[in-house]
Design a protein around this motif. Structure first.
Motif, PDB file in Angstrom:
ATOM      1  N   ASN A  90       0.809  -1.218   0.000  1.00  0.00           N
ATOM      2  CA  ASN A  90       0.000   0.000   0.000  1.00  0.00           C
ATOM      3  C   ASN A  90       0.844   1.270   0.000  1.00  0.00           C
ATOM      4  N   VAL A  91       2.053   1.185   0.535  1.00  0.00           N
ATOM      5  CA  VAL A  91       2.914   2.381   0.626  1.00  0.00           C
ATOM      6  C   VAL A  91       4.286   2.045   0.042  1.00  0.00           C
ATOM      7  N   PRO A  92       4.376   1.969  -1.272  1.00  0.00           N
ATOM      8  CA  PRO A  92       5.672   1.658  -1.884  1.00  0.00           C
ATOM      9  C   PRO A  92       6.715   2.702  -1.486  1.00  0.00           C
ATOM     10  N   GLY A  93       7.885   2.222  -1.159  1.00  0.00           N
ATOM     11  CA  GLY A  93       8.960   3.137  -0.790  1.00  0.00           C
ATOM     12  C   GLY A  93       9.079   3.389   0.687  1.00  0.00           C
ATOM     13  N   ALA A  94       8.070   3.032   1.475  1.00  0.00           N
ATOM     14  CA  ALA A  94       8.169   3.210   2.918  1.00  0.00           C
ATOM     15  C   ALA A  94       9.048   2.117   3.519  1.00  0.00           C
ATOM     16  N   ASP A  95       9.681   2.452   4.626  1.00  0.00           N
ATOM     17  CA  ASP A  95      10.449   1.478   5.404  1.00  0.00           C
ATOM     18  C   ASP A  95       9.482   0.868   6.411  1.00  0.00           C
ATOM     19  N   VAL A  96       9.095  -0.391   6.201  1.00  0.00           N
ATOM     20  CA  VAL A  96       8.027  -1.022   6.984  1.00  0.00           C
ATOM     21  C   VAL A  96       8.613  -2.064   7.919  1.00  0.00           C
ATOM     22  N   SER A  97       8.213  -2.007   9.202  1.00  0.00           N
ATOM     23  CA  SER A  97       8.640  -2.995  10.193  1.00  0.00           C
ATOM     24  C   SER A  97       7.415  -3.577  10.884  1.00  0.00           C
ATOM     25  N   ALA A  98       7.437  -4.884  11.104  1.00  0.00           N
ATOM     26  CA  ALA A  98       6.375  -5.558  11.852  1.00  0.00           C
ATOM     27  C   ALA A  98       6.910  -5.951  13.215  1.00  0.00           C
ATOM     28  N   GLY A  99       6.149  -5.656  14.259  1.00  0.00           N
ATOM     29  CA  GLY A  99       6.562  -6.030  15.603  1.00  0.00           C
ATOM     30  C   GLY A  99       5.981  -5.085  16.620  1.00  0.00           C
ATOM     31  N   ASP A 100       6.044  -5.490  17.887  1.00  0.00           N
ATOM     32  CA  ASP A 100       5.592  -4.628  18.972  1.00  0.00           C
ATOM     33  C   ASP A 100       6.302  -3.273  18.868  1.00  0.00           C
ATOM     34  N   VAL A 101       5.529  -2.195  18.914  1.00  0.00           N
ATOM     35  CA  VAL A 101       6.097  -0.872  18.642  1.00  0.00           C
ATOM     36  C   VAL A 101       7.202  -0.528  19.633  1.00  0.00           C
ATOM     37  N   ALA A 102       6.975  -0.757  20.916  1.00  0.00           N
ATOM     38  CA  ALA A 102       7.995  -0.433  21.912  1.00  0.00           C
ATOM     39  C   ALA A 102       9.265  -1.254  21.690  1.00  0.00           C
ATOM     40  N   THR A 103       9.101  -2.519  21.336  1.00  0.00           N
ATOM     41  CA  THR A 103      10.259  -3.390  21.114  1.00  0.00           C
ATOM     42  C   THR A 103      11.051  -2.955  19.888  1.00  0.00           C
ATOM     43  N   VAL A 104      10.343  -2.641  18.806  1.00  0.00           N
ATOM     44  CA  VAL A 104      11.032  -2.206  17.588  1.00  0.00           C
ATOM     45  C   VAL A 104      11.780  -0.911  17.835  1.00  0.00           C
ATOM     46  N   LEU A 105      11.152   0.026  18.529  1.00  0.00           N
ATOM     47  CA  LEU A 105      11.810   1.316  18.778  1.00  0.00           C
ATOM     48  C   LEU A 105      13.010   1.176  19.703  1.00  0.00           C
ATOM     49  N   ALA A 106      12.989   0.161  20.558  1.00  0.00           N
ATOM     50  CA  ALA A 106      14.119  -0.041  21.473  1.00  0.00           C
ATOM     51  C   ALA A 106      15.369  -0.524  20.752  1.00  0.00           C
ATOM     52  N   SER A 107      15.190  -1.078  19.546  1.00  0.00           N
ATOM     53  CA  SER A 107      16.340  -1.662  18.863  1.00  0.00           C
ATOM     54  C   SER A 107      16.577  -1.110  17.459  1.00  0.00           C
ATOM     55  N   SER A 108      15.654  -0.273  16.963  1.00  0.00           N
ATOM     56  CA  SER A 108      15.758   0.192  15.579  1.00  0.00           C
ATOM     57  C   SER A 108      15.425   1.680  15.480  1.00  0.00           C
ATOM     58  N   HIS A 109      15.862   2.267  14.386  1.00  0.00           N
ATOM     59  CA  HIS A 109      15.523   3.649  14.043  1.00  0.00           C
ATOM     60  C   HIS A 109      15.819   4.623  15.186  1.00  0.00           C
ATOM     61  N   PRO A 110      17.046   4.655  15.687  1.00  0.00           N
ATOM     62  CA  PRO A 110      17.368   5.566  16.794  1.00  0.00           C
ATOM     63  C   PRO A 110      17.559   7.010  16.349  1.00  0.00           C
ATOM     64  N   GLU A 111      17.598   7.234  15.033  1.00  0.00           N
ATOM     65  CA  GLU A 111      17.873   8.567  14.524  1.00  0.00           C
ATOM     66  C   GLU A 111      16.713   9.531  14.789  1.00  0.00           C
ATOM     67  N   ALA A 112      16.979  10.801  14.632  1.00  0.00           N
ATOM     68  CA  ALA A 112      15.947  11.822  14.806  1.00  0.00           C
ATOM     69  C   ALA A 112      14.952  11.765  13.654  1.00  0.00           C
ATOM     70  N   PHE A 113      13.699  12.118  13.956  1.00  0.00           N
ATOM     71  CA  PHE A 113      12.645  12.247  12.952  1.00  0.00           C
ATOM     72  C   PHE A 113      12.014  13.631  13.082  1.00  0.00           C
ATOM     73  N   ASP A 114      11.575  14.158  11.953  1.00  0.00           N
ATOM     74  CA  ASP A 114      10.911  15.461  11.989  1.00  0.00           C
ATOM     75  C   ASP A 114       9.501  15.362  12.555  1.00  0.00           C
ATOM     76  N   LEU A 115       8.777  14.291  12.190  1.00  0.00           N
ATOM     77  CA  LEU A 115       7.366  14.156  12.540  1.00  0.00           C
ATOM     78  C   LEU A 115       7.072  12.732  12.997  1.00  0.00           C
ATOM     79  N   VAL A 116       6.095  12.606  13.875  1.00  0.00           N
ATOM     80  CA  VAL A 116       5.649  11.293  14.324  1.00  0.00           C
ATOM     81  C   VAL A 116       4.123  11.267  14.324  1.00  0.00           C
ATOM     82  N   VAL A 117       3.563  10.135  13.874  1.00  0.00           N
ATOM     83  CA  VAL A 117       2.131   9.859  14.024  1.00  0.00           C
ATOM     84  C   VAL A 117       1.979   8.689  14.978  1.00  0.00           C
TER      85      VAL A 117
END
Length: 383
Positions: A280-307
């Motif tokens: 549905n969203v070609p080009g997006a970086d998509v991860s499956a998993g518990d949100v807290a768990t994924v954030l604890a180990s991935s994507h530590p960089e800064a983001f401009d916006l969050v939903v």
């Protein structure tokens, strides 16, 4: 259970009740009677009603009850449009007895109360005091909005709905909040279906499982997407973190705004929904998993916006703190539970984020449910 009391209904409470108080039979040290809280369905604030207790024993802090007779009616009371609504009947709707305009004000009152009590916001601030719950196109005066429906099958081919807080089934011939063309769903139905959404001048088609999550009010996807885009005001080249992303509703439209030079990361706990978002969203970086768990180990960089579009229990501290650690300039929080929203707003405040905009949407008329889109911005960011 079964005892009856004549009471004056007090304020509306989260969950579709009003608050009443009845004597416990004991007295305080000053000689006044002790009172017990009763959460009452089928009443309105200020009404005089006869309440029948439906749950509770002598030792309980509070009881539950139904208003089985109206002694003095509110001006906002109407005859329920559904014959299956009322005490002892179908438990699907909380506010069939309330004029639709007044339903929205009750919901706004609940959101305000939760923000003041749990997030410690000022009740007189324009943001809180000025909140309204907006109508969304797609229902018929609060009816015929539910695009997907699940019934209880009955012997002989009939269908039913359950009583409030019960497994008992009430036979129904027609649910008045369901659209006449509503799709009847069943758990485990993994057929792929498609939904098309137009928002902010763009149109996207989304594939999803027949039993997967999708907003059931026909106006909801457009209303929520446009509210998120208006709150965040994404710019070309910005990076966006979409949490609890589902099949990619917000991610698709955010990708349009940030463009090829921008970046969208979508994280979703349901592997099936996450798999659909890849297409549905070609080009997006998509991860499956518990949100807290994924954030604890991935994507530590800064983001401009969050939903954030979490389930009913909210994002909770680990996710809120992980979001704040990525220092976005703005966070759009889509909330289906005002208490969970208020608790998370309080945690964001600990980390330098202020609630700067709030909208409410009546996506579930005749029920107590309300959807909110909140904007949190970093204190001192100049935005």
């Amino acid at each position: 259970m079964g005892e009856r009391y004549d009471v004056t209904a007090g304020s509306v409470a989260h969950g579709g009740h009003v608050i009443a108080r009845v004597p416990t039979g004991d007295t305080r040290d000053d000689g006044t009677p002790e009172l017990r809280v009763v959460f009452v369905r089928h009443a309105l604030p200020g009404e005089r009603v006869t309440v029948e207790i439906t749950e509770g024993t002598d030792g309980d802090r509070f009881w539950r009850g139904d208003a089985v007779e109206v002694l003095e009616a509110s001006a906002d009371r109407v005859e329920a449009p559904c014959p299956f609504s009322g005490p002892g009947a179908c438990g699907g709707c909380d506010f069939q007895h309330v004029a639709v305009r007044a339903q929205r004000e009750l919901k706004a009152t609940v959101v305000r109360e939760q923000l003041v009590r749990l997030a410690k916001l000022d009740a007189d601030s324009p943001l809180v005091a000025g909140l309204v719950v907006e109508a969304v196109p797609g229902d018929e005066n609060g009816l015929r909005w539910r695009t997907r429906q699940r019934y209880v099958g009955l012997p002989g081919g009939g269908k039913g709905m359950r009583k409030y807080r019960s497994h008992d089934v009430i036979p129904v011939d027609d649910c008045r909040i369901a659209r006449t063309d509503a799709r009847e769903t069943a758990s485990g139905d993994t057929r792929t279906i498609s939904e098309t959404v137009t928002a902010a001048g763009e149109t996207h088609r989304f594939d999803l499982a027949a039993d997967g999550f999708w907003q059931v009010h026909p106006g909801a996807p457009t209303a929520l997407t446009e509210a998120v885009l208006a709150a965040l005001d994404p710019k070309p080249g910005e990076s966006v973190l979409d949490l609890y992303a589902g099949v990619g509703l917000f991610a698709a439209f955010l990708a349009d705004r940030v463009g090829a030079e921008g970046r969208v990361v979508a994280i979703e706990g349901d592997p099936q929904a996450s798999a659909y978002s890849l297409a549905n969203v070609p080009g997006a970086d998509v991860s499956a998993g518990d949100v807290a768990t994924v954030l604890a180990s991935s994507h530590p960089e800064a983001f401009d916006l969050v939903v954030l579009d979490p389930p009913r229990e909210g994002a909770r501290r680990p996710v809120v703190e992980a979001v704040a650690a990525r220092t976005p300039r703005a966070v759009a929080y889509v909330a289906c539970d005002p208490a969970a929203l208020a608790r998370d707003v309080a945690i964001f405040a600990e980390h330098g984020y202020t609630l700067t905009a709030l909208r409410g949407f009546d996506l579930f008329p005749m029920t107590h449910h309300v959807e909110c889109v909140a904007l949190l911005t970093r204190t001192g960011s100049g935005l």
